[in-house]
Design an enzyme around this catalytic site. Structure first.
Site, PDB file in Angstrom:
ATOM      1  N   ASP A 252      15.126 -22.096   0.426  1.00 51.01           N
ATOM      2  CA  ASP A 252      16.062 -21.513  -0.532  1.00 51.01           C
ATOM      3  C   ASP A 252      17.262 -22.443  -0.759  1.00 51.01           C
ATOM      4  OD1 ASP A 252      17.080 -18.965  -1.890  1.00 51.01           O
ATOM      5  OD2 ASP A 252      18.735 -19.419  -0.537  1.00 51.01           O
ATOM      6  N   GLU A 325      12.990 -24.788  -3.485  1.00 49.68           N
ATOM      7  CA  GLU A 325      13.634 -24.197  -4.665  1.00 49.68           C
ATOM      8  C   GLU A 325      14.450 -25.308  -5.320  1.00 49.68           C
ATOM      9  OE1 GLU A 325      16.373 -20.485  -6.195  1.00 49.68           O
ATOM     10  OE2 GLU A 325      16.949 -21.540  -4.387  1.00 49.68           O
TER      11      GLU A 325
HETATM   12  C1  BGC Z   1      17.578 -17.075  -4.206  1.00 46.80           C
HETATM   13  C2  BGC Z   1      18.493 -16.008  -4.743  1.00 46.80           C
HETATM   14  C3  BGC Z   1      19.694 -15.945  -3.841  1.00 46.80           C
HETATM   15  C4  BGC Z   1      20.372 -17.317  -3.714  1.00 46.80           C
HETATM   16  C5  BGC Z   1      21.331 -17.346  -2.577  1.00 46.80           C
HETATM   17  C6  BGC Z   1      18.422 -18.308  -4.384  1.00 46.80           C
HETATM   18  O1  BGC Z   1      18.268 -19.188  -5.197  1.00 46.80           O
HETATM   19  O2  BGC Z   1      16.354 -17.174  -4.860  1.00 46.80           O
HETATM   20  O3  BGC Z   1      17.859 -14.774  -4.842  1.00 46.80           O
HETATM   21  O4  BGC Z   1      20.604 -15.021  -4.353  1.00 46.80           O
HETATM   22  O5  BGC Z   1      19.433 -18.313  -3.439  1.00 46.80           O
HETATM   23  O6  BGC Z   1      20.649 -17.317  -1.373  1.00 46.80           O
END
Ligand code: BGC
Length: 605
Positions: A252, A325
């Site tokens: 993440d 991500e």
């Molecule tokens: C997750 C989100 C989250 C953020 C902070 C991201 O990109 O997919 O859902 O709110 O990270 O952790």
């Protein structure tokens, strides 16, 4: 409106880049014919387990909204276990679980207060073990979400850190003096950096009279990744879950681990008239280049790769993988996320450049797919069109009339390209974005800060629609988010019974991806590259086999020539493999007629 997407658009700016009826399904000869597709099995054609992930189908589950098994209105692990048969039949090979760790749930699990346990709302560690074991019986691997940028402010590490300036955990987080502080006045934050969720990224802590940095909510303080103890703590966490049998992690917010050590202000982004402009939260829009995608991020990713490789896979054989991500603006940035042969990084950094075009624009789709084919030095792209942070496909690509057919087009790009394919729970039945209509109903704090311009992310997180009962088969009580009224027609049960449903379309496309060697190994070559209405391509080889794919991006019928001579394919006849329900059998390879948002897939003979 869409937070991560806004961030992505900002990154692009920073990089200087500038009526009809729902179609029924008509499976014709070939793979699409069987009304009951066989469950996908482990890659028969991928010789080694080491490669299981390369052409695989990944499914994101938002556990809170997938299946409630204990009647509290919140989804849980046992609920997911109960639905494994469904997932196997759909063809899913790996599940990415959004966070299930103990959490105050300010950001619904992305604020973790204990990295080595399960939130009681979702179950226990024993339930988790059971899920892994049962999933294995279904040939499905479990991938955990790993949040390393920040913890919850209720994590014991942060509670220690904020307890005094001399605490051993002080340096685990990012603390700074502000500007102009006096004995009676806290002054101003250290700089103008903003949280992705609105307003200053700095929060004043009265007890120790310093500011801490948070890229996201103030309840999500950022770790200090310059501290080797933080790194060591995460090594142990990763090993803990690997020893429990997980097949990998989705990392993440991985690009935001580091901050510029000079702590200088971010620059304002100017509009085309040279003026600053406000975002949905009423803040001046800034270029967050000083807190996003700093080069040090790659050292950490490389290190994680080594940790991942240091633990032999036990419970589930085959390579453990790292999904990133990675909202990065260019294909070059995406390529960097793979690392090099000598210093590998992610196996699968998400390609968000294709999935979040948000417009049925053939030329852009073509160029982004080509980028992935030619610009990643043979690495496997991970295509993705939806997730729990962005409005669903209907809200970004739909026209309100042909949404299911548009989803057929998008899913064809997803499953018939040369890629690993990731999709979000509910996409397969055409669930629609259903945002709250009143501010007082909003659950996602982003929607409270941003209302009404940004209604937050509740709209894409509504409960999975299993049937048409009061709570859609998700729960026996009122769920944490309301069930959309369209559950009476959009639900798994009714789509299972309808051979023309979107659900069966997904099953058949996935079956094609999994069983036809062209879709496992073949090249992807674009056809008709000047056409702005139809996106068409050929999947070629191994051997002589070639399959052409054509997708109509418009609401008007189109006719297209699919002779793939330019791509070195010599056949002149087509054998239909899969097509949209009302698409007719092509008269010949050079005259394929597609209805509005129609899809045709055929083998060249
Ligand atoms: C997750 C989100 C989250 C953020 C902070 C991201 O990109 O997919 O859902 O709110 O990270 O952790």
């Amino acid at each position: 409106m869409i937070q991560m997407l806004q961030k992505f658009k900002t990154a692009l700016l920073a990089a200087g880049l500038s009526s009809v009826l729902a179609l029924g399904f008509a499976a014709l000869p070939g793979v699409g014919q069987s009304p009951e597709p066989k469950p996908a099995t482990m890659h028969a054609s991928s010789a080694s387990l080491e490669n299981w992930w390369k052409n695989a189908v990944y499914y994101e589950i938002y556990p809170r909204s997938f299946q409630d098994s204990n009647g509290d209105g919140i989804g849980d692990l046992n609920g997911i276990t109960q639905r494994l048969d469904y997932l196997q039949k759909l063809g899913v090979e790996a599940i990415w679980l959004s966070p299930i760790y103990p959490s105050p749930q300010v950001d619904f699990g992305y604020d973790i207060s204990d990295y080595e346990n399960i939130d009681p709302q979702y179950g226990t560690l024993a339930d988790f073990d059971k899920l892994v074991a049962e999933a294995k019986k279904h040939n499905i691997r479990i991938i955990m979400d790993m949040v390393m940028n920040h913890s919850s402010d209720k994590h014991k590490w942060f509670e220690e850190s904020r307890s005094s300036r001399n605490n051993p955990y002080r340096n685990w987080y990012v603390w700074k003096d502000g500007k102009g502080e006096t004995a009676t006045d806290k002054g101003q934050p250290p700089n103008n950096w903003q949280s992705d969720f609105g307003h200053s990224a700095w929060e004043w802590d009265e007890k120790t009279r310093q500011w801490y940095y948070h890229k996201f909510y103030k309840e999500q303080p950022d770790f200090n990744w310059n501290n080797p103890e933080v790194k060591k703590a995460f090594d142990d966490i990763l090993k803990f879950w690997m020893n429990k049998g997980v097949a990998g992690f989705r990392f993440d917010a991985i690009t935001t681990l580091f901050e510029d050590p000079n702590w200088i202000d971010d620059k304002e982004i100017l509009d085309k008239n040279g003026k600053t402009f406000l975002n949905a939260y009423g803040d001046v829009t800034l270029d967050d280049a000083r807190t996003n995608n700093l080069p040090e991020v790659h050292d950490v990713i490389r290190h994680i790769r080594e940790v991942m490789d240091s633990v032999p896979p036990t419970k589930f054989p085959g390579r453990r993988i790292m999904i990133g991500e990675t909202y990065v603006p260019t294909i070059k940035d995406l390529l960097n996320m793979y690392g090099t042969k000598a210093k590998p990084e992610f196996e699968l950094p998400m390609d968000t450049q294709l999935g979040f075009i948000n417009k049925m624009d053939v030329a852009t789709f073509r160029s982004k797919i080509n980028d992935a084919e030619t610009g990643l030095e043979g690495n496997v792209p991970l295509f993705v069109f939806d997730n729990h942070d962005n409005p669903r496909i209907d809200a970004r690509y739909g026209d309100g009339v042909h949404d299911d057919d548009i989803t057929r087009v998008i899913s064809t790009v997803l499953f018939a390209s040369k890629d690993a394919a990731l999709f979000y729970n509910g996409a397969e039945i055409g669930m629609k974005t259903t945002p709250p209509t009143r501010k007082e109903d909003v659950k996602d704090p982003v929607g409270i800060t941003g209302w009404p311009k940004d209604k937050g992310r509740d709209g894409e997180r509504t409960p999975m629609q299993w049937d048409d009962s009061e709570y859609a088969g998700f729960s026996t009580v009122k769920p944490w988010l309301p069930v959309p009224p369209n559950k009476s027609t959009i639900n798994v049960k009714s789509e299972q019974a309808d051979p023309n449903s979107l659900l069966h379309w997904y099953e058949r496309l996935i079956e094609l991806k999994k069983t036809n060697p062209v879709f496992d190994h073949g090249q992807n070559i674009m056809l008709n590259t000047d056409n702005t209405k139809v996106l068409s391509w050929v999947r070629k080889g191994p051997g002589k086999q070639a399959i052409v794919v054509a997708t109509n991006f418009t609401a008007e019928p189109q006719t297209i020539d699919l002779s793939a001579k330019s791509a070195g394919v010599s056949g002149t006849k087509l054998k239909t493999v899969l097509k949209s329900p009302i698409a007719s059998e092509p008269a010949s390879i050079d005259k394929v007629e597609l209805p509005a948002f129609g899809v045709y897939i055929g083998e060249v003979q």
